[in-house]
Design a protein around this motif. Structure first.
Motif, PDB file in Angstrom:
ATOM      1  N   ARG A  51      75.834  69.201  59.349  1.00 26.65           N
ATOM      2  CA  ARG A  51      75.476  70.318  58.469  1.00 26.65           C
ATOM      3  C   ARG A  51      74.502  69.866  57.384  1.00 26.65           C
ATOM      4  NH1 ARG A  51      79.955  74.353  56.102  1.00 26.65           N
ATOM      5  NH2 ARG A  51      78.436  74.204  54.437  1.00 26.65           N
ATOM      6  N   ARG A  52      74.745  68.672  56.843  1.00 27.91           N
ATOM      7  CA  ARG A  52      73.860  68.161  55.791  1.00 27.91           C
ATOM      8  C   ARG A  52      72.460  67.910  56.350  1.00 27.91           C
ATOM      9  NH1 ARG A  52      75.083  62.777  52.082  1.00 27.91           N
ATOM     10  NH2 ARG A  52      73.337  63.069  50.619  1.00 27.91           N
ATOM     11  N   ARG A  53      72.391  67.350  57.545  1.00 29.70           N
ATOM     12  CA  ARG A  53      71.090  67.129  58.180  1.00 29.70           C
ATOM     13  C   ARG A  53      70.370  68.446  58.412  1.00 29.70           C
ATOM     14  NH1 ARG A  53      71.032  65.676  63.063  1.00 29.70           N
ATOM     15  NH2 ARG A  53      68.989  64.709  63.075  1.00 29.70           N
ATOM     16  N   ALA A  54      71.101  69.461  58.854  1.00 25.64           N
ATOM     17  CA  ALA A  54      70.489  70.761  59.110  1.00 25.64           C
ATOM     18  C   ALA A  54      69.972  71.395  57.821  1.00 25.64           C
ATOM     19  CB  ALA A  54      71.497  71.681  59.786  1.00 25.64           C
ATOM     20  N   ASP A  55      70.717  71.216  56.730  1.00 24.28           N
ATOM     21  CA  ASP A  55      70.286  71.779  55.448  1.00 24.28           C
ATOM     22  C   ASP A  55      69.043  71.080  54.913  1.00 24.28           C
ATOM     23  OD1 ASP A  55      72.345  73.585  55.504  1.00 24.28           O
ATOM     24  OD2 ASP A  55      73.695  72.401  54.254  1.00 24.28           O
ATOM     25  N   ARG A  56      68.932  69.775  55.209  1.00 25.10           N
ATOM     26  CA  ARG A  56      67.773  69.014  54.712  1.00 25.10           C
ATOM     27  C   ARG A  56      66.521  69.272  55.542  1.00 25.10           C
ATOM     28  NH1 ARG A  56      69.692  62.841  53.159  1.00 25.10           N
ATOM     29  NH2 ARG A  56      70.767  63.347  51.218  1.00 25.10           N
ATOM     30  N   HIS A  57      66.702  69.384  56.852  1.00 16.53           N
ATOM     31  CA  HIS A  57      65.564  69.539  57.757  1.00 16.53           C
ATOM     32  C   HIS A  57      65.684  70.908  58.430  1.00 16.53           C
ATOM     33  CE1 HIS A  57      64.985  65.258  57.145  1.00 16.53           C
ATOM     34  NE2 HIS A  57      66.240  65.074  57.484  1.00 16.53           N
ATOM     35  N   VAL A  58      64.982  71.870  57.895  1.00 17.77           N
ATOM     36  CA  VAL A  58      65.058  73.232  58.413  1.00 17.77           C
ATOM     37  C   VAL A  58      64.409  73.289  59.790  1.00 17.77           C
ATOM     38  CG1 VAL A  58      64.419  75.634  58.040  1.00 17.77           C
ATOM     39  CG2 VAL A  58      65.026  74.171  56.084  1.00 17.77           C
ATOM     40  N   ASP A  59      65.183  73.691  60.783  1.00 27.50           N
ATOM     41  CA  ASP A  59      64.707  73.805  62.159  1.00 27.50           C
ATOM     42  C   ASP A  59      64.779  75.273  62.557  1.00 27.50           C
ATOM     43  OD1 ASP A  59      64.148  73.717  64.813  1.00 27.50           O
ATOM     44  OD2 ASP A  59      65.728  72.309  65.355  1.00 27.50           O
ATOM     45  N   PRO A  60      63.649  75.883  62.868  1.00 29.27           N
ATOM     46  CA  PRO A  60      63.674  77.316  63.222  1.00 29.27           C
ATOM     47  C   PRO A  60      64.494  77.609  64.482  1.00 29.27           C
ATOM     48  CG  PRO A  60      61.521  76.340  63.693  1.00 29.27           C
ATOM     49  CD  PRO A  60      62.289  75.325  62.905  1.00 29.27           C
ATOM     50  N   ASP A  61      64.685  76.593  65.342  1.00 31.67           N
ATOM     51  CA  ASP A  61      65.440  76.782  66.575  1.00 31.67           C
ATOM     52  C   ASP A  61      66.924  76.425  66.417  1.00 31.67           C
ATOM     53  OD1 ASP A  61      63.123  77.548  67.938  1.00 31.67           O
ATOM     54  OD2 ASP A  61      62.595  75.456  68.350  1.00 31.67           O
ATOM     55  N   ALA A  62      67.322  76.007  65.213  1.00 32.21           N
ATOM     56  CA  ALA A  62      68.709  75.590  65.006  1.00 32.21           C
ATOM     57  C   ALA A  62      69.641  76.792  65.068  1.00 32.21           C
ATOM     58  CB  ALA A  62      68.845  74.883  63.663  1.00 32.21           C
ATOM     59  N   HIS A  63      70.858  76.518  65.493  1.00 35.76           N
ATOM     60  CA  HIS A  63      71.900  77.547  65.582  1.00 35.76           C
ATOM     61  C   HIS A  63      72.975  77.209  64.552  1.00 35.76           C
ATOM     62  CE1 HIS A  63      75.327  79.815  67.212  1.00 35.76           C
ATOM     63  NE2 HIS A  63      74.449  80.533  67.876  1.00 35.76           N
ATOM     64  N   PRO A  64      73.576  78.211  63.920  1.00 34.17           N
ATOM     65  CA  PRO A  64      74.603  77.911  62.909  1.00 34.17           C
ATOM     66  C   PRO A  64      75.767  77.069  63.431  1.00 34.17           C
ATOM     67  CG  PRO A  64      73.959  80.221  62.777  1.00 34.17           C
ATOM     68  CD  PRO A  64      73.282  79.665  63.991  1.00 34.17           C
ATOM     69  N   ALA A  65      76.063  77.169  64.740  1.00 34.81           N
ATOM     70  CA  ALA A  65      77.207  76.435  65.292  1.00 34.81           C
ATOM     71  C   ALA A  65      76.836  75.049  65.810  1.00 34.81           C
ATOM     72  CB  ALA A  65      77.860  77.246  66.405  1.00 34.81           C
ATOM     73  N   ASP A  66      75.595  74.594  65.590  1.00 31.16           N
ATOM     74  CA  ASP A  66      75.167  73.290  66.111  1.00 31.16           C
ATOM     75  C   ASP A  66      76.064  72.156  65.626  1.00 31.16           C
ATOM     76  OD1 ASP A  66      73.135  74.295  67.609  1.00 31.16           O
ATOM     77  OD2 ASP A  66      71.515  73.709  66.247  1.00 31.16           O
TER      78      ASP A  66
END
Length: 327
Positions: A86-101
Motif C-alpha cells: 500500500r505504501r509503495r502504491a501511494d508513493r508511485h501512482v500507477d494509473p493501471d493499479a487496482h485498489p486490491a493489489d
C-alpha cells in the motif's frame, strides 16, 4: 525430497500444463470462460470444501499453542506485506493499479499450498504425529489468512471509492466493509460451518457426500485455471521482481516462523519442524482465485504459484538441513 512428493509435484505441473494447452487451443472459451470457471471454483467448490471442513472440526482438540506459534507470525507477515505494498502504491501512482493489489500480493506471499503439496510432504517426512499437527494448520488456514486479507481488500476498495467521491460516510462505509467481508465466499461458508458444528448436529450422509464431491472438484479446477492464466498473461513482465517475491515466500517467511517458534514459544524438535515446513510450502492456488475474485494481478498470481512450486524442490532440502542442525 521424497519420491512421493516429487510425483505429487509432477502431477500438479501436468494439470497446469493441461490448462495452458487447453487455453492455447481455445477450449476454455477465452477470458470470459476462465472467469466463469473461477466463479464456479470460488463460489461453489471452495465454499463446499470449507463448510464441510468446519462442520466436522472439533476446535477443542486443536493444539492452541502450536497454532498461535504458526498463525501469529503469518498474520503479522500478511499485514506487513499489505502495508508495504500500500505504501509503495501511494508513493508511485500507477494509473493501471487496482485498489486490491496490495491484498492480492499479500495472499500470494502468505498462503501456502498446505493440501496438494503439504499433506503428502508432512506425512512422508514427519509421520502420523507430524501429520496431525499439519492437519490442524490446514483446518484453520483459509479461515485465518483469507478472512484477514479479505477484510484488508475491502478496506482498500472502500478507501478508493472515498477518494473518488463515491464513498459513504464513515459509519455506512464500515458497515459496508463488514458486510462485504462476511458475505465473502471464503468467510461465509467457514462461519456457517462453525455455526453448524455448534448445533451439535452431524451432516446427513447425502449432504456430506455432495459437499465432499464438490470440494474435491475444486482442486483440479484451480490447477487448470493456473495453466489457463499463464497462457493468457504469460509469466511476468518483470522476472526479477517475480523471483524476489517467490524467495520471500520460500525463504524469509519460514525464517520468521522459525524465529518466533524458537525464541517466543520455545518450540523444538517435531513441532517446530512441522510449523517451519508448513510456512516454507510453495504458494497455493487460492492466490489465483483471490486475484480473479478482484480481477487484478491474475497473471502475476499464476506465475508465482508455478515458480514457487518449482523452486520448492530446492528450498525444501535447505530448510530440512537447517531444522536438522537446530535439532
Amino acid at each position: 525430497m521424497t519420491w512421493d512428493l516429487a510425483f505429487k509435484l509432477l502431477a500438479l505441473f501436468a494439470m497446469i500444463a493441461i490448462g495452458w494447452l487447453a487455453t492455447r487451443r481455445g477450449m476454455l472459451g477465452g477470458a470470459e470462460g476462465q472467469r466463469a470457471m473461477a466463479g464456479a471454483a470460488f463460489g461453489i467448490f471452495v465454499p463446499a470444501l470449507l463448510f464441510r471442513t468446519m462442520a466436522a472440526l472439533d476446535l477443542s482438540q486443536l493444539p492452541g499453542q502450536l497454532l498461535l506459534a504458526f498463525f501469529g507470525p503469518l498474520m503479522l507477515w500478511a499485514l506487513a506485506v499489505w502495508g508495504w505494498e500500500r505504501r509503495r502504491a501511494d508513493r508511485h501512482v500507477d494509473p493501471d493499479a487496482h485498489p486490491a493489489d496490495a491484498a492480492v500480493r499479500s495472499v500470494a506471499l502468505t498462503f501456502g499450498n498446505t493440501v496438494q503439496v503439504g499433506l503428502p510432504f508432512a506425512a512422508a517426512l514427519f509421520g502420523q504425529a507430524g501429520l496431525q499437527i499439519h492437519l490442524a494448520i490446514v483446518a484453520l488456514h483459509a479461515l485465518v489468512i483469507l478472512s484477514l486479507i479479505t477484510v484488508l481488500a475491502e478496506i482498500d476498495l472502500a478507501r478508493a471509492a472515498a477518494r473518488q467521491g463515491e464513498g459513504a460516510a464513515l459509519g455506512p462505509m464500515l458497515l459496508g466493509i463488514v458486510r462485504q467481508s462476511l458475505l465473502h465466499p471464503v468467510v461465509l461458508p467457514v462461519l456457517l460451518g462453525m455455526g453448524w458444528r455448534l448445533t451439535g448436529l452431524t451432516l446427513h450422509p447425502v449432504a456430506d457426500q455432495m459437499l465432499l464431491t464438490l470440494g474435491q472438484a475444486g482442486v483440479p479446477l484451480c490447477l487448470i485455471l493456473i495453466g489457463a492464466s499463464l497462457a493468457q498473461h504469460g509469466l511476468s513482465p518483470d522476472p526479477r521482481a517475480l523471483l524476489g517475491r517467490v524467495l520471500l515466500k520460500l525463504l524469509l517467511l519460514p525464517a520468521v516462523v522459525a524465529a518466533a517458534g524458537w525464541w517466543l514459544f520455545g518450540l523444538r524438535g517435531l513441532p517446530l519442524s512441522v510449523l517451519v515446513m508448513a510456512a516454507a510450502l510453495p504458494i497455493g492456488s487460492n492466490a489465483l482465485l483471490f486475484a480473479q475474485r478482484y480481477r487484478t494481478r491474475e497473471g502475476e498470481a499464476s506465475a508465482v504459484i508455478v515458480v514457487s512450486s518449482v523452486l520448492f524442490a530446492f528450498s525444501a532440502p535447505l530448510w530440512l538441513a537447517v531444522l536438522a542442525w537446530l535439532s
